[in-house]
Design a protein around this motif. Structure first.
Motif, short mmCIF file in Angstrom:
data_model
loop_
_atom_site.label_atom_id
_atom_site.label_comp_id
_atom_site.label_asym_id
_atom_site.label_seq_id
_atom_site.Cartn_x
_atom_site.Cartn_y
_atom_site.Cartn_z
N LYS A 77 -8.77 -10.57 -21.39
CA LYS A 77 -9.82 -11.59 -21.31
C LYS A 77 -9.38 -12.71 -20.39
O LYS A 77 -8.24 -13.15 -20.43
CB LYS A 77 -10.07 -12.17 -22.70
CG LYS A 77 -10.99 -13.39 -22.71
CD LYS A 77 -11.12 -13.97 -24.10
CE LYS A 77 -10.13 -15.10 -24.28
NZ LYS A 77 -10.34 -15.86 -25.51
N GLY A 78 -10.33 -13.17 -19.59
CA GLY A 78 -10.15 -14.37 -18.79
C GLY A 78 -11.36 -15.25 -18.99
O GLY A 78 -12.47 -14.86 -18.66
N GLN A 79 -11.15 -16.43 -19.55
CA GLN A 79 -12.25 -17.35 -19.81
C GLN A 79 -12.14 -18.56 -18.89
O GLN A 79 -11.08 -19.18 -18.80
CB GLN A 79 -12.23 -17.80 -21.27
CG GLN A 79 -13.39 -18.70 -21.63
CD GLN A 79 -13.38 -19.09 -23.10
OE1 GLN A 79 -12.64 -18.53 -23.90
NE2 GLN A 79 -14.21 -20.05 -23.45
N GLU A 80 -13.23 -18.87 -18.24
CA GLU A 80 -13.30 -20.02 -17.35
C GLU A 80 -14.08 -21.11 -18.07
O GLU A 80 -15.32 -21.08 -18.10
CB GLU A 80 -13.97 -19.61 -16.04
CG GLU A 80 -13.91 -20.64 -14.96
CD GLU A 80 -14.57 -20.16 -13.69
OE1 GLU A 80 -13.85 -20.01 -12.69
OE2 GLU A 80 -15.80 -19.94 -13.69
N THR A 81 -13.38 -22.05 -18.68
CA THR A 81 -14.07 -23.04 -19.53
C THR A 81 -14.86 -24.06 -18.73
O THR A 81 -15.84 -24.59 -19.23
CB THR A 81 -13.06 -23.77 -20.45
OG1 THR A 81 -12.05 -24.39 -19.65
CG2 THR A 81 -12.43 -22.81 -21.44
N SER A 82 -14.49 -24.32 -17.48
CA SER A 82 -15.22 -25.31 -16.69
C SER A 82 -16.65 -24.88 -16.40
O SER A 82 -17.55 -25.72 -16.29
CB SER A 82 -14.49 -25.61 -15.38
OG SER A 82 -14.44 -24.45 -14.58
N THR A 83 -16.89 -23.57 -16.28
CA THR A 83 -18.25 -23.05 -16.05
C THR A 83 -18.77 -22.26 -17.23
O THR A 83 -19.87 -21.72 -17.17
CB THR A 83 -18.27 -22.14 -14.80
OG1 THR A 83 -17.38 -21.05 -15.02
CG2 THR A 83 -17.90 -22.91 -13.54
N ASN A 84 -17.98 -22.18 -18.30
CA ASN A 84 -18.38 -21.48 -19.52
C ASN A 84 -18.69 -20.00 -19.26
O ASN A 84 -19.69 -19.47 -19.73
CB ASN A 84 -19.55 -22.18 -20.19
CG ASN A 84 -19.51 -22.02 -21.69
OD1 ASN A 84 -18.46 -21.80 -22.26
ND2 ASN A 84 -20.66 -22.13 -22.31
N ILE A 115 -19.96 -12.56 -18.72
CA ILE A 115 -20.87 -13.36 -19.56
C ILE A 115 -20.97 -14.77 -19.01
O ILE A 115 -19.94 -15.41 -18.75
CB ILE A 115 -20.40 -13.38 -21.03
CG1 ILE A 115 -20.30 -11.96 -21.58
CG2 ILE A 115 -21.34 -14.24 -21.88
CD1 ILE A 115 -19.65 -11.85 -22.94
N GLU A 116 -22.19 -15.26 -18.85
CA GLU A 116 -22.44 -16.65 -18.47
C GLU A 116 -22.90 -17.41 -19.70
O GLU A 116 -23.53 -16.85 -20.59
CB GLU A 116 -23.50 -16.72 -17.37
CG GLU A 116 -23.02 -16.11 -16.06
CD GLU A 116 -24.07 -16.10 -14.97
OE1 GLU A 116 -25.24 -16.46 -15.23
OE2 GLU A 116 -23.72 -15.71 -13.84
N ASN A 117 -22.60 -18.69 -19.75
CA ASN A 117 -22.91 -19.55 -20.91
C ASN A 117 -22.29 -18.98 -22.18
O ASN A 117 -22.90 -18.95 -23.24
CB ASN A 117 -24.42 -19.74 -21.09
CG ASN A 117 -25.03 -20.41 -19.90
OD1 ASN A 117 -24.48 -21.38 -19.38
ND2 ASN A 117 -26.15 -19.89 -19.42
N THR A 120 -22.56 -19.87 -26.35
CA THR A 120 -23.72 -20.75 -26.54
C THR A 120 -24.92 -19.88 -26.89
O THR A 120 -24.90 -18.67 -26.73
CB THR A 120 -24.06 -21.56 -25.27
OG1 THR A 120 -24.58 -20.68 -24.27
CG2 THR A 120 -22.84 -22.31 -24.73
N SER A 121 -25.98 -20.54 -27.32
CA SER A 121 -27.19 -19.78 -27.67
C SER A 121 -27.89 -19.22 -26.44
O SER A 121 -28.73 -18.33 -26.55
CB SER A 121 -28.15 -20.67 -28.47
OG SER A 121 -28.54 -21.79 -27.69
N SER A 122 -27.56 -19.72 -25.26
CA SER A 122 -28.19 -19.20 -24.04
C SER A 122 -27.28 -18.23 -23.29
O SER A 122 -27.46 -18.00 -22.10
CB SER A 122 -28.59 -20.36 -23.12
OG SER A 122 -27.45 -21.11 -22.75
N ALA A 123 -26.32 -17.64 -23.98
CA ALA A 123 -25.40 -16.69 -23.34
C ALA A 123 -26.18 -15.50 -22.78
O ALA A 123 -27.15 -15.03 -23.36
CB ALA A 123 -24.37 -16.21 -24.35
N LYS A 124 -25.72 -15.04 -21.63
CA LYS A 124 -26.33 -13.88 -20.99
C LYS A 124 -25.20 -13.01 -20.48
O LYS A 124 -24.25 -13.51 -19.86
CB LYS A 124 -27.22 -14.35 -19.84
CG LYS A 124 -28.06 -13.26 -19.23
CD LYS A 124 -29.06 -13.84 -18.25
CE LYS A 124 -29.96 -12.76 -17.73
NZ LYS A 124 -30.94 -13.30 -16.78
N GLY A 125 -25.27 -11.70 -20.74
CA GLY A 125 -24.19 -10.81 -20.38
C GLY A 125 -24.60 -9.66 -19.49
O GLY A 125 -25.76 -9.23 -19.49
#
Length: 187
Positions: A77-84, A115-117, A120-125
């Motif tokens: 996993k790589g998570q980019e927290t600045s852009t969520n 996955i973007e967002n 969050t409730s607006s996550a899109k994968g």
């Protein structure tokens, strides 16, 4: 066929979360690596911000007993927290995972997600492989593990993922590279 792809996405994500959090070692949760402990970068062609540089990284190699036979799950996993945003992938093998090239095809259970967002409730994968494409030989992506030690995983990856609900959009992930701390569970 989209419903099947979405079901596979949800089931695999759920199984992956369970495997990662309930491995078989004495640890109940794999440690989150501090920022800078690993590197995970990529280019996402269709994203608003194409450069992807994760600040939270981790890898987990899990060994489980599945009805009397062993199953190995390699997860990075790589998570980019600045852009969520989040990129992660799963490689499933019946023998211990070793360095080599693993393919994302509809005939395999290996999968990658963008996955973007995230969270969050607006996550899109976006999911690779695209399960609506019936060609069993089409390669939707690759994960090349170049080094796998007791505490580190390195390699490269690329994939083309289809939006997991409607399939209307793609995300093309290229130039992927990872060098992450690795936790082993169930060994």
């Amino acid at each position: 066929m989209r419903a099947f792809g979405k079901s596979i996405y949800v089931i695999t994500l759920f199984i992956g979360i369970i495997l990662i959090s309930c491995g078989g070692s004495d640890d109940t949760d794999p440690p989150q690596n501090p920022p800078g402990a690993g590197t995970f970068t990529a280019t996402v062609a269709e994203a608003t911000t194409t450069n992807y540089v994760a600040d939270i990284t981790n890898g987990v190699l899990t060994k489980t007993d599945m009805s009397g036979s062993e199953q190995y799950t390699f997860y990075v996993k790589g998570q980019e927290t600045s852009t969520n945003r989040l990129i992660h992938f799963f490689i499933y093998t019946p023998t211990e995972t070793v360095p080599g090239t693993y393919y994302l095809k509809v005939t395999d259970v290996n999968q990658a997600y963008y996955i973007e967002n995230y969270d969050t409730s607006s996550a899109k994968g976006w999911l690779a492989p695209d399960y609506s494409d019936p060609d069993p030989n089409k390669i939707h992506g690759t994960v090349n593990i170049t080094e796998l030690t007791t505490d580190r995983a390195k390699g490269t990856f690329s994939f083309t993922a289809v939006e997991d609900v409607t399939g209307a959009t793609l995300r093309t992930v290229t130039n992927g590279s990872f060098d992450v701390p690795l936790t082993r569970q169930g060994f």
